[in-house]
Design an enzyme around this catalytic site. Structure first.
Site, short mmCIF file in Angstrom:
data_model
loop_
_atom_site.label_atom_id
_atom_site.label_comp_id
_atom_site.label_asym_id
_atom_site.label_seq_id
_atom_site.Cartn_x
_atom_site.Cartn_y
_atom_site.Cartn_z
N LYS A 123 1.69 2.49 -65.84
CA LYS A 123 1.45 1.31 -65.02
C LYS A 123 1.24 -0.16 -66.01
O LYS A 123 0.26 -0.26 -66.62
CB LYS A 123 0.45 1.27 -64.04
CG LYS A 123 0.41 0.09 -62.88
CD LYS A 123 -0.49 0.49 -61.89
CE LYS A 123 -0.23 -0.68 -60.72
NZ LYS A 123 -0.53 -2.01 -61.16
N TYR A 235 11.79 -0.50 -63.99
CA TYR A 235 11.15 0.98 -63.27
C TYR A 235 11.71 1.15 -61.89
O TYR A 235 11.28 2.14 -61.38
CB TYR A 235 9.83 1.10 -63.46
CG TYR A 235 8.98 -0.15 -63.07
CD1 TYR A 235 8.96 -0.61 -61.74
CD2 TYR A 235 8.04 -1.01 -63.67
CE1 TYR A 235 8.37 -1.86 -61.29
CE2 TYR A 235 7.69 -2.03 -63.67
CZ TYR A 235 7.72 -2.44 -61.86
OH TYR A 235 7.03 -3.44 -61.66
N LYS A 323 -5.53 3.92 -61.82
CA LYS A 323 -6.18 2.92 -62.63
C LYS A 323 -6.98 3.39 -63.34
O LYS A 323 -8.05 4.03 -63.11
CB LYS A 323 -6.48 1.74 -61.64
CG LYS A 323 -5.42 1.24 -60.44
CD LYS A 323 -4.95 -0.08 -61.07
CE LYS A 323 -5.73 -1.37 -60.47
NZ LYS A 323 -5.13 -2.61 -60.96
N CYS A 417 -22.86 -33.72 -80.08
CA CYS A 417 -22.24 -32.88 -80.74
C CYS A 417 -23.32 -31.83 -81.58
O CYS A 417 -24.39 -32.30 -82.05
CB CYS A 417 -21.38 -33.13 -81.99
SG CYS A 417 -20.89 -31.95 -83.27
N CYS A 435 -16.25 -33.50 -79.74
CA CYS A 435 -16.94 -34.25 -80.58
C CYS A 435 -16.16 -35.49 -81.15
O CYS A 435 -15.19 -35.54 -81.58
CB CYS A 435 -17.69 -33.60 -81.67
SG CYS A 435 -18.11 -34.56 -83.17
S1 IVH Z 1 6.91 0.87 -59.04
C1 IVH Z 1 6.67 0.15 -54.25
N1 IVH Z 1 6.33 1.27 -61.53
O1 IVH Z 1 2.57 -2.24 -59.89
C2 IVH Z 1 6.50 0.63 -55.80
N2 IVH Z 1 5.15 -0.54 -60.34
O2 IVH Z 1 1.06 -2.29 -57.44
C3 IVH Z 1 7.05 -0.43 -56.66
N3 IVH Z 1 3.86 -1.83 -61.71
O3 IVH Z 1 4.15 -4.73 -58.15
C4 IVH Z 1 6.58 -0.54 -57.88
N4 IVH Z 1 4.16 -0.67 -63.62
O4 IVH Z 1 4.05 -5.23 -60.76
C5 IVH Z 1 6.09 0.61 -60.36
N5 IVH Z 1 5.69 1.77 -63.63
C6 IVH Z 1 5.71 1.13 -62.55
C7 IVH Z 1 4.80 -0.08 -62.65
C8 IVH Z 1 4.58 -0.95 -61.58
C9 IVH Z 1 3.66 -1.59 -63.09
C10 IVH Z 1 3.27 -2.91 -60.95
C11 IVH Z 1 4.57 -3.88 -60.24
C12 IVH Z 1 4.05 -3.65 -58.90
C13 IVH Z 1 2.48 -3.38 -58.72
C14 IVH Z 1 2.25 -2.23 -57.57
#
Ligand code: IVH
Length: 702
Positions: A123, A235, A323, A417, A435
Site C-alpha cells: 500500500k 494498480y 496497515k 535571539c 533573528c
Molecule cells: S486499490 C477500491 N491498491 O489506498 C480500492 N489502493 O484506502 C482502490 N493505495 O485511495 C484502491 N496503494 O490511494 C489500491 N496497491 C494499492 C494501493 C492503494 C495505495 C491507496 C489509494 C486509495 C487508498 C484506499
C-alpha cells in the site's frame, strides 16, 4: 494549434515522429525500467531537436509529444473533473486475525465450492490519482478528491517521468478509453534533498513524503512540480471501453506492458496463512524500498468475483488494507532548545530521553516551528509520541496529555535571539521567526561561513562547524573573506589543531579560490538562492560579480526566477556590506571559474555506485571523478545501488551485487559511461557492454 497555411514537408513529419518514438522509448527505459541506454546528454540533444522542429511547425505539436512534459504558464485554479467510476477507499485493519476473518468472509459469500485467489500488494503512501487515456494517449488526470470528482492536475502529472504520455508499443489497437488509477509518491531520498533545499532557502520543511507529494501535485505552477522528482505506480482501472480485464493480476501485467510502473512486490496467495506470510514479506522490505509504504492491500484476484461481491459504504467488499504499525514510540521531553540557522530562522528542537524507533536510537527531534509547537501544545516535561518514517527526520507527533502532572512547562514564543539577544520578528507571510541581527549574530555568521565552505559550495575540506565556531568566537574571522587571510601561526593557536591539519586547511582554502562561479554564488547564501537557482542565475548573468546583477525586472525574465528571488538577489548586491566582502574576496585572489553545467548533463547524475577490488588508479581519484560526474559513491551494495564498479580481486560485494541484480561494470565500461560521446552514435545502446541483468518479470522487450 495554429495553421501555418502550408503543408509541412513529409520528411519533417517523419523526423518528428521518429524523434518522438525514440524519446518515448528512452524515457520509458530511464523512468520506468530504471535502465537507461543512452546518456542524459544524448536524450537532451534529441529533445532539443524536437523542440526546434515543433517551434518551426507548431501545427505538428501534439499533447503527447515529449516536449509537453515541462509545464508552461501557471494556472489560476484547478478545474473539477468527475470520475466516471467513483474512486472508493479501503477498509483498514491493523490485525492479522482480521485478515483471516476477511478471507473466511469472502469464502462464505462466494460459496465453498469456489477456490478464491488473492493478490497482495504494497500500500503506497502517496496521493491517489486517475489518468484518462483515449486511444492510448494521456488526455487528462485528476486527484481523487471526494471520490466522485477531483482536481484537474493534468499539467503537473505530465511532468512525472514515469507517467506514459502514450501506451507502448505504439499501436492502432489501443483501447478507446481506459481510466488508470495509481499513486503518486515522492521517494524518501528526494524528500530529503527537497527539505535540504528548503532549509537553505528558509522555507518550512515537509513532514513526510506524502505531504510533499500532495503539495507538489497541487502546485498551480507546473514548473515547480517538474523540479520535485515524483514517481507514479499504477494498480487499478476505473471506467474502460475497448478492453477487458479478467483478474487483478492480469490487469497489473497489462498496465506494465502498456508502459506503466507497477509494483514488483506483488504476490498471489490462496489461503489466509499465505496472505499473512506475503504481508510480512512486504513489511520486511519496508525500510529498503526507496519510497514509503504504510501497509499492504489484499484484493480478490478474479474481477468476476469482485463484481459479484460488490461494495458496501463506499469501499469494496473484495479488498482490505492491512496497515503496518507506525514506527512510533513514546518518550519524555527533557528540554526544548532553539537553533539559529544561517538565515536567522529559529527552529525549536526537542531534547528527549533516548528511545529506539524503527531500529534507530533518537534523542532529538525537530519541532519544525513555533506554530506547530503551540498548535500541538507540546510542553517541557511532556510524555510524547515520536515517529520516524524511514530515513526521515524524527518528529514529535503529540503530547500524551493524560500523563500530565501539572509541572509541564509551555515553551514561550521567542522575542529575542537565544544566541545574540537581538530582536526576533515573525515573518509577515509565514510561520518563521527570525533573528534580525544578520551577520552580526554569531550563530548566523558561523552558519554562513560554514555554508560557504560546505561541500556543495566552495568545498573547503576540513572547515567543520566546531572549527568555524572557534574562529568566530575568538574574533579571528568576521566575514567569509577573512578565511583567505588565515595563516599557520593563527591556526596553531587553536584548540586541538596540529601543524598538519593547519597545513591541510590552508591548502584546501587556497584550492577553493578557483571554484566555479555558481558554487561561489550559492556559497554567498543569498536568501532563496539554492544550488539550482545559483546555476540558473550565473548561466544568465555570467558577469554579475563585475557588473552587478541586472534590476529585478530583468532578473524575472529568467525562467524559474520569480519576484521574490529577483528582489532578494537585487537587494543582496545592492547592500554595501556585501559588496565590500565580495571586493575583499576578489582582492585575496578568489577567482571564480566558468560555471558548471546543469545537473542533467552530468553523465552519472543521481546514480549510486559502489567500488570493489583493485583499480588501475588510486580509489580516491576514481571516487572524485565519479562524484564530479554526479554520482554518489557509497560503501555497501543495496537494492538502490545502480552500479558496482569491480576492479581486480573483487570482494564479497560482487556476490551481493549479483544477488541483488545490481549492474556490475568494469573500469573500461565506466569510461564509456563517463564519456558517452566516445561510444559511437548516440543511439548505440550501452547495455550490451554492461553485464546483462537476468530477465525478470519486470522487463518487457518486444
Ligand atoms: S486499490 C477500491 N491498491 O489506498 C480500492 N489502493 O484506502 C482502490 N493505495 O485511495 C484502491 N496503494 O490511494 C489500491 N496497491 C494499492 C494501493 C492503494 C495505495 C491507496 C489509494 C486509495 C487508498 C484506499
Amino acid at each position: 494549434m495554429k495553421e501555418s497555411g502550408h503543408h509541412p514537408p513529409r520528411n519533417i513529419i517523419q523526423k518528428i515522429a521518429s524523434l518522438r518514438d525514440k524519446l518515448h522509448e528512452h524515457n520509458y527505459r530511464y523512468y520506468v525500467l530504471d535502465q537507461p541506454v543512452i546518456s542524459d546528454a544524448a536524450y537532451d540533444a534529441m529533445l532539443k531537436e524536437l523542440e526546434r522542429l515543433e517551434k518551426q511547425y507548431p501545427e505538428l505539436v501534439t499533447p503527447d509529444s515529449p516536449t509537453q512534459r515541462v509545464g508552461t504558464a501557471p494556472l489560476d485554479s484547478f478545474n473539477r473533473i468527475e470520475h466516471r467510476v467513483p474512486m472508493f477507499s479501503l477498509s483498514n485493519t491493523y490485525d492479522t486475525r482480521e485478515i483471516i476473518d476477511f478471507e473466511q468472509r469472502m469464502q462464505k459469500l462466494i460459496g465453498d465450492e469456489q477456490k478464491i485467489t488473492y493478490v497482495v500488494e504494497p500500500k503506497l503512501d502517496g496521493l491517489a490519482v486517475e489518468l484518462v487515456y483515449e486511444r492510448g494517449i494521456f488526455v487528462r488526470g485528476s486527484t481523487r478528491g471526494d471520490g466522485f470528482a477531483g482536481e484537474d492536475i493534468t499539467l503537473n502529472l505530465k511532468t512525472i517521468g514515469s507517467l506514459p504520455l502514450r501506451f507502448r508499443p505504439r499501436s492502432e489497437s489501443a483501447p478507446e478509453r481506459v481510466d488508470i488509477r495509481g499513486e503518486v509518491v515522492m521517494p524518501r531520498q528526494e524528500l530529503e534533498a527537497l527539505n535540504r533545499r528548503r532549509a537553505e532557502e528558509g522555507l518550512p520543511l515537509f513532514a513526510n513524503p506524502r505531504n510533499a507529494a500532495a503539495g507538489s501535485l497541487r502546485q498551480l505552477d507546473p514548473r515547480i512540480t517538474a523540479r520535485r522528482r515524483l514517481d507514479l505506480f499504477c494498480y487499478a482501472v476505473g471506467y474502460h471501453e475497448g478492453v477487458t480485464f479478467t483478474s487483478q493480476w492480469q490487469l497489473l501485467s497489462q498496465l506494465e506492458s502498456w508502459g506503466f510502473k507497477v509494483t514488483e512486490n506483488r504476490y498471489l496467495a490462496d489461503s489466509g496463512e499465505e496472505i499473512i506470510a506475503r504481508c510480512q514479506q512486504i513489511e520486511n522490505l519496508r525500510n529498503q524500498l526507496p519510497y514509503d509504504i504504510d501497509g499492504t492491500v489484499i484484493k480478490v484476484n478474479s474481477l468476476a468475483l469482485q463484481q459479484q461481491l460488490g461494495e458496501k459504504s463506499r469501499s469494496p467488499r473484495w479488498a482490505i488494507a492491512y496497515k503496518f504499525k507506525a514506527q512510533e514510540e513514546t518518550t519524555k521531553i527533557l528540554d526544548i532548545i532553539v537553533q539559529v540557522g544561517r538565515t536567522g530562522a529559529l527552529t525549536p528542537v526537542a531534547i528527549m530521553e533516548p528511545v529506539r524507533v524503527g531500529g534507530v536510537e533518537i534523542s532529538r527531534a525537530t519541532l519544525h516551528n513555533f506554530d506547530d509547537l503551540h498548535h500541538k501544545d507540546i510542553r517541557i516535561g511532556d510524555h510524547v509520541v515520536v515517529k520516524r518514517a524511514g530515513d526521515v527526520i524524527p518528529e514529535v507527533i503529540a503530547p500524551i496529555t493524560a500523563l500530565r502532572t501539572g509541572t509541564e512547562k509551555p515553551f514561550p514564543l521567542p522575542t529575542r535571539c537565544p544566541v545574540c539577544g537581538a530582536h526576533v520578528i515573525r515573518e509577515p507571510e509565514g510561520i518563521i521567526y527570525r533573528c534580525t541581527a544578520g551577520l552580526s549574530c554569531p550563530a548566523q555568521l558561523t552558519g554562513s561561513i560554514f555554508h560557504f565552505g560546505s561541500k556543495r559550495a566552495m568545498d573547503i575540506d576540513g572547515l567543520g562547524m566546531k572549527l568555524v565556531e572557534q574562529l568566530v568566537g575568538k574574533g579571528i574571522i568576521k566575514d567569509i573573506a577573512d578565511l583567505y587571510n588565515l595563516d599557520a601561526e593563527t591556526l596553531a593557536g587553536l584548540e586541538r589543531f596540529g601543524e598538519k591539519s593547519a597545513r591541510n586547511l590552508l591548502e584546501a582554502i587556497e584550492a577553493s579560490k578557483h571554484r566555479p562561479l555558481n558554487r561561489f554564488i550559492y556559497g554567498l547564501g543569498i536568501r532563496h538562492v539554492g544550488e539550482h537557482l545559483a546555476r540558473v542565475v550565473v548561466q544568465h548573468c555570467p558577469d554579475l560579480l563585475i557588473s552587478g546583477p541586472p534590476d529585478p525586472d530583468t532578473l524575472m525574465n529568467i525562467p524559474e526566477i520569480g519576484p521574490q528571488v529577483a528582489q532578494s538577489i537585487y537587494e543582496f548586491f545592492r547592500e554595501k556590506k556585501n559588496l565590500s566582502v565580495i571586493r575583499k574576496l576578489l582582492d585575496y585572489g578568489v577567482d571564480p571559474q566558468p560555471p558548471e553545467t546543469a545537473e542533467k548533463s552530468q553523465p552519472l547524475a543521481g546514480k549510486r555506485l559502489v567500488i570493489t577490488g583493485t583499480l588501475s588508479q588510486p580509489r580516491n581519484l576514481v571516487k572524485d571523478r565519479l562524484e564530479k560526474a554526479g554520482a554518489r559513491v557509497s560503501g555497501t551494495v543495496s537494492p538502490q545501488t545502480d552500479y558496482l564498479l569491480a576492479g581486480k580481486n573483487p570482494g564479497s560485494k560482487l556476490e551481493r551485487a549479483r544477488n541483488l541484480n545490481v549492474n556490475v561494470i568494469s573500469e573500461t565500461e565506466l569510461e564509456i559511461l563517463l564519456n558517452p560521446s566516445s561510444s559511437g552514435s548516440e543511439t548505440q545502446p550501452l547495455l550490451p557492454l554492461l553485464e546483462q541483468q537476468p530477465e525478470t518479470e519486470k522487463s518487457h522487450e518486444q
